[in-house]
Motif scaffolding. Structure first.
Motif, PDB file in Angstrom:
ATOM      1  N   LEU A  48      15.101  77.901  39.476  1.00  0.00           N
ATOM      2  CA  LEU A  48      16.468  78.277  38.916  1.00  0.00           C
ATOM      3  C   LEU A  48      16.633  77.648  37.662  1.00  0.00           C
ATOM      4  O   LEU A  48      17.379  78.433  36.767  1.00  0.00           O
ATOM      5  CB  LEU A  48      17.340  78.225  39.965  1.00  0.00           C
ATOM      6  CG  LEU A  48      17.513  78.902  41.236  1.00  0.00           C
ATOM      7  CD1 LEU A  48      18.038  78.424  42.386  1.00  0.00           C
ATOM      8  CD2 LEU A  48      17.429  80.069  41.151  1.00  0.00           C
ATOM      9  N   ASP A  49      16.407  76.712  37.295  1.00  0.00           N
ATOM     10  CA  ASP A  49      16.632  75.788  36.094  1.00  0.00           C
ATOM     11  C   ASP A  49      16.016  76.692  34.983  1.00  0.00           C
ATOM     12  O   ASP A  49      16.198  77.023  33.867  1.00  0.00           O
ATOM     13  CB  ASP A  49      16.336  74.482  36.004  1.00  0.00           C
ATOM     14  CG  ASP A  49      17.416  73.744  36.511  1.00  0.00           C
ATOM     15  OD1 ASP A  49      18.683  73.817  36.386  1.00  0.00           O
ATOM     16  OD2 ASP A  49      17.386  72.690  36.941  1.00  0.00           O
ATOM     17  N   GLN A  50      14.420  77.042  35.208  1.00  0.00           N
ATOM     18  CA  GLN A  50      13.615  77.746  34.371  1.00  0.00           C
ATOM     19  C   GLN A  50      14.216  79.163  34.170  1.00  0.00           C
ATOM     20  O   GLN A  50      14.204  79.653  32.768  1.00  0.00           O
ATOM     21  CB  GLN A  50      12.194  77.866  34.901  1.00  0.00           C
ATOM     22  CG  GLN A  50      11.541  76.554  34.904  1.00  0.00           C
ATOM     23  CD  GLN A  50       9.886  76.748  35.364  1.00  0.00           C
ATOM     24  OE1 GLN A  50       9.723  77.697  36.280  1.00  0.00           O
ATOM     25  NE2 GLN A  50       9.209  75.664  35.314  1.00  0.00           N
ATOM     26  N   GLU A  51      14.485  79.742  35.217  1.00  0.00           N
ATOM     27  CA  GLU A  51      15.293  81.022  35.166  1.00  0.00           C
ATOM     28  C   GLU A  51      16.410  81.171  34.177  1.00  0.00           C
ATOM     29  O   GLU A  51      16.663  81.956  33.290  1.00  0.00           O
ATOM     30  CB  GLU A  51      15.631  81.573  36.351  1.00  0.00           C
ATOM     31  CG  GLU A  51      16.244  82.909  36.476  1.00  0.00           C
ATOM     32  CD  GLU A  51      16.498  83.212  37.887  1.00  0.00           C
ATOM     33  OE1 GLU A  51      15.752  84.234  38.227  1.00  0.00           O
ATOM     34  OE2 GLU A  51      17.566  82.910  38.435  1.00  0.00           O
ATOM     35  N   ALA A  89       8.399  84.114  41.567  1.00  0.00           N
ATOM     36  CA  ALA A  89       8.126  82.874  42.036  1.00  0.00           C
ATOM     37  C   ALA A  89       9.260  82.524  42.749  1.00  0.00           C
ATOM     38  O   ALA A  89       9.217  81.936  43.955  1.00  0.00           O
ATOM     39  CB  ALA A  89       7.916  81.780  41.150  1.00  0.00           C
ATOM     40  N   ARG A  90      10.485  82.849  42.404  1.00  0.00           N
ATOM     41  CA  ARG A  90      11.916  82.599  43.039  1.00  0.00           C
ATOM     42  C   ARG A  90      11.614  83.381  44.412  1.00  0.00           C
ATOM     43  O   ARG A  90      12.081  82.814  45.598  1.00  0.00           O
ATOM     44  CB  ARG A  90      12.935  83.096  42.208  1.00  0.00           C
ATOM     45  CG  ARG A  90      14.369  82.811  42.920  1.00  0.00           C
ATOM     46  CD  ARG A  90      15.395  83.087  42.175  1.00  0.00           C
ATOM     47  NE  ARG A  90      15.267  84.297  41.294  1.00  0.00           N
ATOM     48  CZ  ARG A  90      15.557  85.564  41.446  1.00  0.00           C
ATOM     49  NH1 ARG A  90      16.060  85.660  42.667  1.00  0.00           N
ATOM     50  NH2 ARG A  90      15.625  86.325  40.631  1.00  0.00           N
ATOM     51  N   GLN A  91      11.525  84.639  44.783  1.00  0.00           N
ATOM     52  CA  GLN A  91      11.423  85.434  45.787  1.00  0.00           C
ATOM     53  C   GLN A  91      10.293  84.771  46.689  1.00  0.00           C
ATOM     54  O   GLN A  91      10.485  84.899  48.057  1.00  0.00           O
ATOM     55  CB  GLN A  91      11.037  86.890  45.400  1.00  0.00           C
ATOM     56  CG  GLN A  91      12.239  87.647  44.749  1.00  0.00           C
ATOM     57  CD  GLN A  91      13.457  87.454  45.469  1.00  0.00           C
ATOM     58  OE1 GLN A  91      14.437  86.999  45.360  1.00  0.00           O
ATOM     59  NE2 GLN A  91      13.321  88.042  46.738  1.00  0.00           N
ATOM     60  N   SER A  92       9.265  84.417  46.176  1.00  0.00           N
ATOM     61  CA  SER A  92       8.388  83.681  46.927  1.00  0.00           C
ATOM     62  C   SER A  92       8.842  82.508  47.781  1.00  0.00           C
ATOM     63  O   SER A  92       8.677  82.098  48.870  1.00  0.00           O
ATOM     64  CB  SER A  92       7.012  83.283  46.202  1.00  0.00           C
ATOM     65  OG  SER A  92       6.153  82.601  46.837  1.00  0.00           O
ATOM     66  N   CYS A  93       9.650  81.594  46.754  1.00  0.00           N
ATOM     67  CA  CYS A  93      10.288  80.352  47.482  1.00  0.00           C
ATOM     68  C   CYS A  93      11.255  80.751  48.560  1.00  0.00           C
ATOM     69  O   CYS A  93      11.400  80.331  49.698  1.00  0.00           O
ATOM     70  CB  CYS A  93      11.138  79.769  46.456  1.00  0.00           C
ATOM     71  SG  CYS A  93      10.081  78.475  45.718  1.00  0.00           S
ATOM     72  N   THR A 121      18.777  82.567  28.942  1.00  0.00           N
ATOM     73  CA  THR A 121      19.682  82.163  27.517  1.00  0.00           C
ATOM     74  C   THR A 121      18.600  82.391  26.443  1.00  0.00           C
ATOM     75  O   THR A 121      19.100  82.566  25.272  1.00  0.00           O
ATOM     76  CB  THR A 121      20.092  80.758  27.462  1.00  0.00           C
ATOM     77  OG1 THR A 121      18.938  79.866  27.893  1.00  0.00           O
ATOM     78  CG2 THR A 121      21.078  80.525  28.386  1.00  0.00           C
ATOM     79  N   SER A 122      17.418  82.275  26.569  1.00  0.00           N
ATOM     80  CA  SER A 122      16.289  82.713  25.447  1.00  0.00           C
ATOM     81  C   SER A 122      15.994  84.070  25.480  1.00  0.00           C
ATOM     82  O   SER A 122      14.920  84.459  24.494  1.00  0.00           O
ATOM     83  CB  SER A 122      15.304  81.744  25.366  1.00  0.00           C
ATOM     84  OG  SER A 122      14.403  82.023  26.435  1.00  0.00           O
ATOM     85  N   ASN A 123      16.451  85.052  26.235  1.00  0.00           N
ATOM     86  CA  ASN A 123      16.105  86.353  26.518  1.00  0.00           C
ATOM     87  C   ASN A 123      14.455  86.621  26.350  1.00  0.00           C
ATOM     88  O   ASN A 123      13.899  87.547  25.895  1.00  0.00           O
ATOM     89  CB  ASN A 123      16.542  86.974  25.212  1.00  0.00           C
ATOM     90  CG  ASN A 123      18.021  87.140  25.313  1.00  0.00           C
ATOM     91  OD1 ASN A 123      18.605  87.487  26.142  1.00  0.00           O
ATOM     92  ND2 ASN A 123      18.636  87.010  23.923  1.00  0.00           N
ATOM     93  N   ASP A 124      13.806  85.648  27.131  1.00  0.00           N
ATOM     94  CA  ASP A 124      12.367  85.845  27.433  1.00  0.00           C
ATOM     95  C   ASP A 124      12.075  86.743  28.676  1.00  0.00           C
ATOM     96  O   ASP A 124      12.076  86.316  29.801  1.00  0.00           O
ATOM     97  CB  ASP A 124      11.760  84.526  27.513  1.00  0.00           C
ATOM     98  CG  ASP A 124      10.257  84.633  27.575  1.00  0.00           C
ATOM     99  OD1 ASP A 124       9.596  85.501  27.701  1.00  0.00           O
ATOM    100  OD2 ASP A 124       9.578  83.568  27.396  1.00  0.00           O
ATOM    101  N   VAL A 125      12.243  88.106  28.606  1.00  0.00           N
ATOM    102  CA  VAL A 125      12.180  88.894  29.560  1.00  0.00           C
ATOM    103  C   VAL A 125      10.719  88.679  30.454  1.00  0.00           C
ATOM    104  O   VAL A 125      10.703  88.829  31.700  1.00  0.00           O
ATOM    105  CB  VAL A 125      12.217  90.363  28.920  1.00  0.00           C
ATOM    106  CG1 VAL A 125      12.236  91.495  30.345  1.00  0.00           C
ATOM    107  CG2 VAL A 125      13.640  90.582  28.346  1.00  0.00           C
ATOM    108  N   LYS A 168       8.434  86.967  35.773  1.00  0.00           N
ATOM    109  CA  LYS A 168       7.350  85.998  36.507  1.00  0.00           C
ATOM    110  C   LYS A 168       8.245  84.924  37.439  1.00  0.00           C
ATOM    111  O   LYS A 168       7.886  84.771  38.447  1.00  0.00           O
ATOM    112  CB  LYS A 168       6.185  85.338  35.514  1.00  0.00           C
ATOM    113  CG  LYS A 168       5.407  86.426  34.892  1.00  0.00           C
ATOM    114  CD  LYS A 168       4.422  85.305  34.094  1.00  0.00           C
ATOM    115  CE  LYS A 168       3.633  86.521  33.305  1.00  0.00           C
ATOM    116  NZ  LYS A 168       2.666  85.843  32.247  1.00  0.00           N
ATOM    117  N   ALA A 169       9.337  84.427  36.468  1.00  0.00           N
ATOM    118  CA  ALA A 169      10.179  83.330  37.453  1.00  0.00           C
ATOM    119  C   ALA A 169      10.630  83.957  38.488  1.00  0.00           C
ATOM    120  O   ALA A 169      10.761  83.534  39.831  1.00  0.00           O
ATOM    121  CB  ALA A 169      11.313  82.915  36.426  1.00  0.00           C
ATOM    122  N   GLY A 170      11.282  85.309  38.493  1.00  0.00           N
ATOM    123  CA  GLY A 170      11.766  86.059  39.515  1.00  0.00           C
ATOM    124  C   GLY A 170      11.005  86.333  40.639  1.00  0.00           C
ATOM    125  O   GLY A 170      11.266  86.151  41.641  1.00  0.00           O
TER     126      GLY A 170
END
Length: 161
Positions: free
Chosen positions: A28-31, A49-53, A36-40, A45-47
């Motif tokens: 969530l911190d990485q997300e 991984a979040r769903q996996s958690c 904020t940096s607009n790294d779509v 990918k973070a989304g």
């Protein structure tokens, strides 16, 4: 079931939950950084991984509820408390359970923070689209299909008597 077996099972579940919640906090911190940096690309990918958690946390909760049902206690916080009192007289697991609850609350606040940022950005995009299409000053009303529609004239009030 022997109290020691029940305690060992709960201890394992709490350890898995604590590790998964810790990972979720990081994600969530990485997300937030990606938002904020607009790294779509990284955000996508973070989304995943979040769903996996989240799926892992649901599986842990399901196993805990199953244990409660097997031990003939309710699968809510009161039932788990009763189970912990029975199988863990030293109260060590209650402390770990409370720590997991705090960590879960922190994850919720991080997720809410990220959600607020996404919502603000969507509102901004909606406003910019309204300016581009020339509909920014027109009132928005619900159309016959339930979606927002503009009236076509901003000076006209639509009412049904």
């Amino acid at each position: 079931m022997d109290p020691r077996i029940c305690r060992d099972t709960l201890e394992r579940l709490l350890a898995e939950e604590a590790a998964t919640l810790s990972r979720l906090e990081e994600l969530l911190d990485q997300e937030h950084e990606f938002l904020t940096s607009n790294d779509v690309e990284a955000l996508e990918k973070a989304g995943e991984a979040r769903q996996s958690c989240i799926a892992a946390l649901i599986a842990i909760e399901d196993e805990r509820r199953s244990l409660c049902r097997m031990m003939n206690v309710s699968a809510d916080a009161a039932g788990l408390d009763k189970l912990l009192n029975w199988c863990d007289p030293s109260r060590q697991l209650k402390t770990r359970w409370a720590a997991c609850a705090q960590r879960a609350a922190h994850c919720r606040s991080l997720n809410d923070r990220n959600g607020a940022l996404v919502t603000a950005r969507l509102k901004r995009v909606e406003g910019m689209l309204g300016v581009i299409t020339g509909r920014a000053s027109q009132p928005k009303v619900y159309g016959s299909k339930g979606a927002y529609e503009t009236t076509g004239r901003s000076d006209r009030v639509i009412a049904r008597v």
